[in-house]
Design a protein around this motif. Structure first.
Motif, PDB file in Angstrom:
ATOM      1  N   CYS A  94       0.819  -1.202   0.000  1.00 27.04           N
ATOM      2  CA  CYS A  94       0.000   0.000   0.000  1.00 27.04           C
ATOM      3  C   CYS A  94       0.854   1.253   0.000  1.00 27.04           C
ATOM      4  O   CYS A  94       1.649   1.479   0.909  1.00 27.04           O
ATOM      5  N   PRO A 111       0.279   5.588  -1.186  1.00 30.03           N
ATOM      6  CA  PRO A 111      -0.755   6.531  -1.598  1.00 30.03           C
ATOM      7  C   PRO A 111      -0.830   6.698  -3.100  1.00 30.03           C
ATOM      8  O   PRO A 111       0.194   6.708  -3.793  1.00 30.03           O
ATOM      9  N   ASN A 137      -8.794  10.950  -0.866  1.00 26.57           N
ATOM     10  CA  ASN A 137      -8.047   9.731  -0.625  1.00 26.57           C
ATOM     11  C   ASN A 137      -8.674   8.906   0.491  1.00 26.57           C
ATOM     12  O   ASN A 137      -8.041   8.089   1.119  1.00 26.57           O
ATOM     13  N   CYS A 161      -0.803  -4.189   3.355  1.00 18.55           N
ATOM     14  CA  CYS A 161      -0.928  -2.805   3.789  1.00 18.55           C
ATOM     15  C   CYS A 161      -0.429  -2.662   5.214  1.00 18.55           C
ATOM     16  O   CYS A 161      -0.721  -3.511   6.061  1.00 18.55           O
ATOM     17  N   ASP A 166      -3.973   1.178   6.698  1.00 18.46           N
ATOM     18  CA  ASP A 166      -4.119   1.767   5.371  1.00 18.46           C
ATOM     19  C   ASP A 166      -5.215   1.034   4.598  1.00 18.46           C
ATOM     20  O   ASP A 166      -5.161  -0.190   4.464  1.00 18.46           O
ATOM     21  N   THR A 203      -5.389   3.247  -1.311  1.00 19.77           N
ATOM     22  CA  THR A 203      -3.939   3.316  -1.423  1.00 19.77           C
ATOM     23  C   THR A 203      -3.356   2.522  -2.586  1.00 19.77           C
ATOM     24  O   THR A 203      -2.228   2.783  -3.003  1.00 19.77           O
TER      25      THR A 203
END
Length: 228
Positions: free
Chosen positions: A5, A7, A16, A171, A175, A180
């Protein structure tokens, strides 16, 4: 393919955040997030997961993510009303962590069932065979990736809409997978210690291996169908 993960740069700080958890935070009557009920009793997943772990995991840990998410969204609404961009930006980590914790656990509870286990069937089984060769290969790869997560995090089976294929991802922390990596979450394995330590101690591989005995493949199949 194994993803980790990170961004998605194309998304803004506020976008997001998973759409399933979005609310009209600009409204004074914004509805608050609530702890979802489990679809089974706390002791229903024994002996794979003890009632003590389930009670603490759901009523304490998940509830804390919900509480903190509501607080963060209240602060975000106030900051936006004041056009306080610095505070809006500063709240992003709390929104991501607690929002991800709420979203991830809401999926996790549904991914498990006292009537689970066995092997997937139908379209899900076909997709697994196409993308991993066999169900055993999927379990081997997903288990290895999940066990190898450093510290706290999640192992995921997800769906890549663009490539139209299943993929494995890990992740860190809480997250959220889709926000992500872009993968739609289908089946997640929580490897935070609070998910297993009281029962499995530090032997994470035993916990991950046992999860498949209570995997709700019907739920995973329904998520795949929706994603497609």
């Amino acid at each position: 393919m194994l993803r980790q993960c990170t961004p998605l740069i194309r998304r803004s700080v506020t976008s997001n955040f998973p759409a399933t958890l979005s609310t009209t935070i600009s409204s004074s009557s914004r509805s608050k997030h609530t702890l979802p009920d489990l679809p089974y009793d706390y002791n229903a997943l024994e002996p794979v997961i003890s009632a003590e772990i389930m009670t603490l995991h759901h009523s304490k840990h998940h509830q804390t993510y919900v509480n903190n998410l509501n607080v963060a969204e209240e602060k975000l609404a106030e900051a936006k009303a004041k056009n306080d961009i610095s505070t809006v930006i500063a709240l992003a980590p709390a929104l991501k962590f607690n929002g991800g914790g709420h979203l991830n656990h809401s999926i996790f509870w549904q991914n498990l069932s006292p009537k689970g286990g066995g092997e997937p069937s139908g379209a899900l089984a076909d997709a697994i065979k196409r993308d991993f060769g066999s169900f055993e290969n999927l379990k081997t790869k997903l288990s290895a990736s999940t066990v190898a997560v450093q510290g706290s995090g999640w192992g995921w089976l997800g769906y890549n809409k663009a490539a139209k294929r299943l993929e494995i991802a890990t992740c860190a922390n809480q997250d959220p997978l889709e926000a992500t990596t872009g993968l739609v979450p289908l089946f997640g394995i929580d490897v935070w210690e609070h998910a297993y330590y009281l029962q499995y101690k530090n032997v994470r591989p035993d916990y991950v291996s046992a999860i498949y005995k209570i995997a709700n493949w019907d739920d995973v199949a329904a998520r795949l169908q929706k994603a497609q």
